[in-house]
Design a protein around this motif. Sequence first.
Motif, short mmCIF file in Angstrom:
data_model
loop_
_atom_site.label_atom_id
_atom_site.label_comp_id
_atom_site.label_asym_id
_atom_site.label_seq_id
_atom_site.Cartn_x
_atom_site.Cartn_y
_atom_site.Cartn_z
N GLU A 277 47.61 65.70 19.41
CA GLU A 277 48.44 66.90 19.37
C GLU A 277 47.61 68.16 19.62
N GLY A 278 48.13 69.02 20.49
CA GLY A 278 47.44 70.26 20.81
C GLY A 278 46.36 70.10 21.86
N GLY A 279 46.09 68.87 22.29
CA GLY A 279 45.05 68.62 23.28
C GLY A 279 45.52 68.89 24.70
N PRO A 280 44.63 68.76 25.66
CA PRO A 280 44.94 69.10 27.05
C PRO A 280 45.56 67.98 27.88
N ALA A 281 45.96 66.87 27.28
CA ALA A 281 46.50 65.75 28.06
C ALA A 281 47.67 66.19 28.93
N GLY A 282 48.60 66.97 28.38
CA GLY A 282 49.76 67.42 29.14
C GLY A 282 49.38 68.31 30.30
N PHE A 283 48.41 69.19 30.08
CA PHE A 283 47.92 70.07 31.15
C PHE A 283 47.41 69.23 32.31
N TYR A 284 46.55 68.26 32.03
CA TYR A 284 45.99 67.44 33.09
C TYR A 284 47.07 66.57 33.76
N ALA A 285 48.01 66.06 32.98
CA ALA A 285 49.10 65.27 33.56
C ALA A 285 49.93 66.11 34.53
N ARG A 286 50.20 67.37 34.19
CA ARG A 286 50.97 68.25 35.09
C ARG A 286 50.22 68.50 36.40
N LEU A 287 48.90 68.38 36.38
CA LEU A 287 48.11 68.55 37.60
C LEU A 287 47.98 67.25 38.40
N GLY A 288 48.53 66.17 37.87
CA GLY A 288 48.50 64.90 38.60
C GLY A 288 47.50 63.89 38.08
N PHE A 289 46.75 64.20 37.03
CA PHE A 289 45.79 63.25 36.47
C PHE A 289 46.56 62.13 35.76
N ARG A 290 46.04 60.91 35.90
CA ARG A 290 46.64 59.75 35.26
C ARG A 290 45.58 59.09 34.37
N PRO A 291 45.96 58.80 33.12
CA PRO A 291 45.01 58.11 32.22
C PRO A 291 44.57 56.78 32.81
N THR A 292 43.28 56.47 32.66
CA THR A 292 42.76 55.20 33.16
C THR A 292 42.79 54.12 32.09
N GLY A 293 42.98 54.52 30.84
CA GLY A 293 42.86 53.58 29.73
C GLY A 293 41.44 53.49 29.23
N GLY A 294 40.53 54.12 29.95
CA GLY A 294 39.12 54.11 29.55
C GLY A 294 38.81 55.19 28.53
N ARG A 295 37.67 55.04 27.89
CA ARG A 295 37.21 56.02 26.91
C ARG A 295 35.77 56.40 27.23
N SER A 296 35.43 57.62 26.89
CA SER A 296 34.06 58.10 26.96
C SER A 296 33.77 58.72 25.61
N GLY A 297 33.09 57.98 24.76
CA GLY A 297 32.90 58.44 23.38
C GLY A 297 34.26 58.50 22.69
N ASP A 298 34.59 59.68 22.16
CA ASP A 298 35.87 59.85 21.46
C ASP A 298 36.94 60.45 22.38
N GLN A 299 36.69 60.45 23.68
CA GLN A 299 37.60 61.10 24.61
C GLN A 299 38.28 60.10 25.55
N ASP A 300 39.51 60.41 25.94
CA ASP A 300 40.24 59.64 26.94
C ASP A 300 39.76 60.03 28.33
N VAL A 301 39.86 59.11 29.27
CA VAL A 301 39.48 59.34 30.66
C VAL A 301 40.74 59.34 31.52
N ALA A 302 40.85 60.31 32.42
CA ALA A 302 41.94 60.37 33.37
C ALA A 302 41.35 60.67 34.75
N GLU A 303 42.10 60.30 35.80
CA GLU A 303 41.64 60.52 37.16
C GLU A 303 42.76 61.10 38.02
#
Length: 169
Positions: free
Chosen positions: A139-165
Amino acid sequence: MPLTSLTAMSPATEPSSVPALRLEPVTPENIDAALELKVRPDQEHLVAPVARSLAEAYAYGDTAWPWLVYDGERPVGFLMAFFDVVFQPGDQPRSGLWRLNIAADGQGRGYGRFAVEQVAAEIRRRGGTRVCVTYVPGEGGPAGFYARLGFRPTGGRSGDQDVAELELA
């Protein structure tokens, strides 16, 4: 790349509500302004401060690409990208957005979109076909911002962070 400013070249990549945006390298003349950039207090747990990013840029040398986002003469954000990094043996090299800090009073004005578009343009210029980003989920994170730009989650993780491309056309 020589340390010169980068300006949006076409209306297609420049938010119409913010016509005077450009990127400038961090220099002795603007480092204090860079260090003064702060996200909203409720976002401080989501992104490292600019000071940490600049320390990492120094430590990682040619891997890091730190720039300030300017609206006219005022710095409104900071970005740091990376290019052709292999994170684990056997992985393909990746390029992407390492850090994005938009000043608290500048959010919602197209500065973040501009910054991401400029990173994508640089990756494309270097022959890349996708942009990677990592972010703190929740909640409050940038996932929605990146999704609106066309980024799609990969299901991968980098440390405590989600990865999107984002695939570049």
